[in-house]
Write a protein that holds these residues in place. Structure first.
Motif, PDB file in Angstrom:
ATOM      1  N   VAL A  80       0.846  -1.206   0.000  1.00  0.00           N
ATOM      2  CA  VAL A  80       0.000   0.000   0.000  1.00  0.00           C
ATOM      3  C   VAL A  80       0.875   1.248   0.000  1.00  0.00           C
ATOM      4  N   LEU A  81       1.901   1.276   0.827  1.00  0.00           N
ATOM      5  CA  LEU A  81       2.809   2.422   0.858  1.00  0.00           C
ATOM      6  C   LEU A  81       3.571   2.530  -0.453  1.00  0.00           C
ATOM      7  N   TYR A  82       3.970   1.388  -1.015  1.00  0.00           N
ATOM      8  CA  TYR A  82       4.688   1.382  -2.279  1.00  0.00           C
ATOM      9  C   TYR A  82       3.820   1.957  -3.406  1.00  0.00           C
ATOM     10  N   LYS A  86       4.906   5.127  -5.794  1.00  0.00           N
ATOM     11  CA  LYS A  86       5.005   5.069  -7.256  1.00  0.00           C
ATOM     12  C   LYS A  86       3.989   5.966  -7.953  1.00  0.00           C
ATOM     13  N   GLU A  87       2.793   6.146  -7.366  1.00  0.00           N
ATOM     14  CA  GLU A  87       1.720   6.836  -8.066  1.00  0.00           C
ATOM     15  C   GLU A  87       1.568   8.308  -7.695  1.00  0.00           C
ATOM     16  N   TYR A  92       2.414  10.363  -0.756  1.00  0.00           N
ATOM     17  CA  TYR A  92       3.407   9.566  -0.023  1.00  0.00           C
ATOM     18  C   TYR A  92       4.125  10.435   1.014  1.00  0.00           C
ATOM     19  N   GLU A  93       4.572  11.593   0.583  1.00  0.00           N
ATOM     20  CA  GLU A  93       5.263  12.515   1.477  1.00  0.00           C
ATOM     21  C   GLU A  93       4.359  12.945   2.629  1.00  0.00           C
TER      22      GLU A  93
END
Length: 114
Positions: A80-82, A86-87, A92-93
């Motif tokens: 999920v974090l990955y 990527k997207e 993410y940050e």
């Protein structure tokens, strides 16, 4: 899911990314854990010396060496974090920094609140 106990307060932490990095002050490679804990919104980094009793509850993590040849041998990330990495770098940050909206979106995608 991977969890461990924090040596600071013996509370469970949930590990979403493990990566290796050079600790120049001690001249050695060290493992770091990007994790959530009960008293912090967002993800926090723990050194390998700060955790114990690591348990692999579900081994569905992405091996980062499969997608990034510069990653350390034992580097892996929760799927999920990955996906956020990527997207959508900004989300993410925000997850890592503990911004409310990205953090809630991350928790919704996990399907539970660690």
């Amino acid at each position: 899911m991977i969890r461990a106990l924090s040596k600071h307060d013996s509370d469970y932490i949930y590990i979403y990314s493990m990566y290796e990095s050079k600790n120049f002050s001690e001249n050695r490679v060290e493992t770091y854990y990007l994790s959530s804990c009960s008293n912090h919104q967002g993800l926090i980094v723990y050194k390998e010396s700060e955790v114990y009793n690591i348990e692999i509850l579900t081994d569905n993590y992405v091996e980062l060496t499969d997608v990034d040849f510069s990653a350390g041998l034992n580097s892996k990330m929760h799927p999920v974090l990955y996906a956020f990495l990527k997207e959508d770098w900004e989300v993410y940050e925000g997850i890592v920094e503990g911004q409310l909206e990205p953090w809630l979106e991350f928790q919704r995608n996990l399907g539970h609140r660690p």
